[in-house]
Design a protein around this motif. Sequence first.
Motif, PDB file in Angstrom:
ATOM      1  N   LEU A 111      35.166  35.091 -23.401  1.00 21.64           N
ATOM      2  CA  LEU A 111      36.300  34.171 -23.381  1.00 21.64           C
ATOM      3  C   LEU A 111      36.922  34.098 -21.992  1.00 21.64           C
ATOM      4  N   ASP A 112      37.589  32.974 -21.703  1.00 22.87           N
ATOM      5  CA  ASP A 112      38.281  32.857 -20.413  1.00 22.87           C
ATOM      6  C   ASP A 112      39.540  33.719 -20.422  1.00 22.87           C
ATOM      7  N   ALA A 113      40.156  33.880 -19.248  1.00 23.62           N
ATOM      8  CA  ALA A 113      41.241  34.845 -19.068  1.00 23.62           C
ATOM      9  C   ALA A 113      42.425  34.559 -19.995  1.00 23.62           C
ATOM     10  N   LYS A 114      42.848  33.297 -20.097  1.00 20.89           N
ATOM     11  CA  LYS A 114      43.999  32.953 -20.929  1.00 20.89           C
ATOM     12  C   LYS A 114      43.706  33.235 -22.404  1.00 20.89           C
ATOM     13  N   LEU A 115      42.517  32.853 -22.839  1.00 20.42           N
ATOM     14  CA  LEU A 115      42.149  33.051 -24.238  1.00 20.42           C
ATOM     15  C   LEU A 115      41.983  34.534 -24.566  1.00 20.42           C
ATOM     16  N   ARG A 116      41.539  35.297 -23.590  1.00 19.12           N
ATOM     17  CA  ARG A 116      41.413  36.750 -23.796  1.00 19.12           C
ATOM     18  C   ARG A 116      42.777  37.360 -24.115  1.00 19.12           C
ATOM     19  N   VAL A 117      43.800  36.942 -23.377  1.00 22.02           N
ATOM     20  CA  VAL A 117      45.148  37.469 -23.613  1.00 22.02           C
ATOM     21  C   VAL A 117      45.622  37.093 -25.014  1.00 22.02           C
ATOM     22  N   GLU A 118      45.384  35.838 -25.405  1.00 22.05           N
ATOM     23  CA  GLU A 118      45.805  35.381 -26.735  1.00 22.05           C
ATOM     24  C   GLU A 118      45.074  36.149 -27.838  1.00 22.05           C
ATOM     25  N   MET A 119      43.760  36.304 -27.695  1.00 20.13           N
ATOM     26  CA  MET A 119      42.974  36.977 -28.732  1.00 20.13           C
ATOM     27  C   MET A 119      43.280  38.474 -28.783  1.00 20.13           C
ATOM     28  N   ARG A 120      43.620  39.040 -27.632  1.00 22.25           N
ATOM     29  CA  ARG A 120      44.007  40.447 -27.595  1.00 22.25           C
ATOM     30  C   ARG A 120      45.235  40.674 -28.471  1.00 22.25           C
ATOM     31  N   ALA A 121      46.218  39.779 -28.316  1.00 20.57           N
ATOM     32  CA  ALA A 121      47.432  39.870 -29.134  1.00 20.57           C
ATOM     33  C   ALA A 121      47.102  39.650 -30.608  1.00 20.57           C
ATOM     34  N   GLU A 122      46.163  38.743 -30.877  1.00 24.09           N
ATOM     35  CA  GLU A 122      45.775  38.444 -32.249  1.00 24.09           C
ATOM     36  C   GLU A 122      45.111  39.650 -32.910  1.00 24.09           C
ATOM     37  N   ILE A 123      44.224  40.310 -32.183  1.00 20.60           N
ATOM     38  CA  ILE A 123      43.538  41.488 -32.721  1.00 20.60           C
ATOM     39  C   ILE A 123      44.545  42.595 -33.016  1.00 20.60           C
ATOM     40  N   LYS A 124      45.497  42.787 -32.128  1.00 20.37           N
ATOM     41  CA  LYS A 124      46.517  43.819 -32.353  1.00 20.37           C
ATOM     42  C   LYS A 124      47.366  43.487 -33.574  1.00 20.37           C
ATOM     43  N   ARG A 125      47.730  42.208 -33.718  1.00 18.80           N
ATOM     44  CA  ARG A 125      48.514  41.786 -34.876  1.00 18.80           C
ATOM     45  C   ARG A 125      47.742  42.003 -36.173  1.00 18.80           C
ATOM     46  N   LEU A 126      46.467  41.650 -36.173  1.00 19.92           N
ATOM     47  CA  LEU A 126      45.643  41.808 -37.375  1.00 19.92           C
ATOM     48  C   LEU A 126      45.481  43.271 -37.751  1.00 19.92           C
ATOM     49  N   HIS A 127      45.347  44.130 -36.742  1.00 23.06           N
ATOM     50  CA  HIS A 127      45.231  45.558 -37.042  1.00 23.06           C
ATOM     51  C   HIS A 127      46.522  46.089 -37.654  1.00 23.06           C
ATOM     52  N   GLN A 128      47.657  45.655 -37.115  1.00 22.94           N
ATOM     53  CA  GLN A 128      48.939  46.104 -37.659  1.00 22.94           C
ATOM     54  C   GLN A 128      49.125  45.646 -39.095  1.00 22.94           C
ATOM     55  N   LEU A 129      48.607  44.440 -39.424  1.00 20.11           N
ATOM     56  CA  LEU A 129      48.732  43.922 -40.783  1.00 20.11           C
ATOM     57  C   LEU A 129      47.758  44.594 -41.750  1.00 20.11           C
ATOM     58  N   SER A 130      46.523  44.811 -41.301  1.00 17.31           N
ATOM     59  CA  SER A 130      45.488  45.351 -42.191  1.00 17.31           C
ATOM     60  C   SER A 130      45.541  46.871 -42.311  1.00 17.31           C
ATOM     61  N   GLY A 131      45.893  47.554 -41.202  1.00 21.44           N
ATOM     62  CA  GLY A 131      45.933  49.013 -41.208  1.00 21.44           C
ATOM     63  C   GLY A 131      44.573  49.664 -41.320  1.00 21.44           C
ATOM     64  N   ILE A 132      43.497  48.920 -41.050  1.00 24.86           N
ATOM     65  CA  ILE A 132      42.141  49.451 -41.180  1.00 24.86           C
ATOM     66  C   ILE A 132      41.763  50.210 -39.916  1.00 24.86           C
ATOM     67  N   THR A 133      41.181  51.375 -40.083  1.00 28.54           N
ATOM     68  CA  THR A 133      40.715  52.188 -38.959  1.00 28.54           C
ATOM     69  C   THR A 133      39.756  51.360 -38.109  1.00 28.54           C
TER      70      THR A 133
END
Length: 354
Positions: A169-191
């Motif tokens: 992914l390009d730099a801007k999209l990487r930042v957005e997806m990084r935040a998305e992955i962190k949000r999804l982990h916080q919601l799912s709680g999966i190791t």
Amino acid sequence: MAAALSIRGIRKCFGKGDKQVEVLKSIDIAVAPGEFLILVGPSGCGKSTLLNIIAGLEQPTAGEVLIGGRDVVHVPPAQRDIAMVFQSYALYPNMSVAENIGFALEMRKMPKAQRQARVLEVARLLQIEQLLERRPAQLSGGQRQRVAMGRALARQPQLFLFDEPLSNLDAKLRVEMRAEIKRLHQLSGITSVYVTHDQIEAMTLGSRIAVMKGGVLQQLGTPDDIYRRPANTYVASFIGSPTMNLVQGQGGAAGTFNIPGAILALPVPRAGPLQLGLRPEHISLDDASLWRGQVFVVEPTGADTYVVLDTAAGRVTVRTAPQVSLKPGDTAGLKVHGEHASWFDSVSGERVPA
């Protein structure tokens, strides 16, 4: 439900006889349920090989991998209750987004109505419900990565594995997806175990970071531990952007550190040869200081400006306010904030307790 992951004494060798190469050397890591572990290091350090061993795509030469207390070394990947997100997305081009997300559920014989409800739930979570009828070829790179994550999320596994999922992914999209992955982990709680060579990703995503080099685990700790108290000069120079300044000198008997061109008043841990480690934000410009350097380059980044100076003790990077008046060729003094200093053995590079 999130499961604990335990990696015990994992070794991996490729080749035979004189041509055998050991790419993982007795790796031990315990991951608590719900934790987000980052495996970080340069190319060839063994991080992807370790992830593949956890996934069952590679067999270790020795050691154990326990998921939820069960040794899975000889268990096929399909029976490990894991979900993996790849760098290449690995979507089925002939299936719609909804079919891609629900494919694993269909293979598990989940009833159609239940499967459709789960696909819609995941799509809403990822904010891609408007894309469910499209094919992968009709999606952007970021949308494809969301679909790949949706396919993994839909299964509700015990363990998520991410293999450099943002590299394409390009730099801007990487930042957005990084935040998305962190949000999804916080919601799912999966190791989760996430492989990357990007230390910014490692610092922002992980609850703990495992820094690797040459198949050896260099340090395992929280992002704050890794950044503020690196275990050795390799970790100090790999983590952080810009990296930690390392200055060679001699510890004096009366709380002084002697470096070429200056004597610094610092609480050194011992007399003799030492390396002083300082992050760029722990050095400031001070015209009254006797430690001086010539400006090599000035790097504005918006919120901060980094000034790189050549001193008699080597090149040093200083983090300053945005509107610094220096230019290449100017001379400036350097003030050290010793309370943030890290100390390393000059020979081994290992951290010396203060």
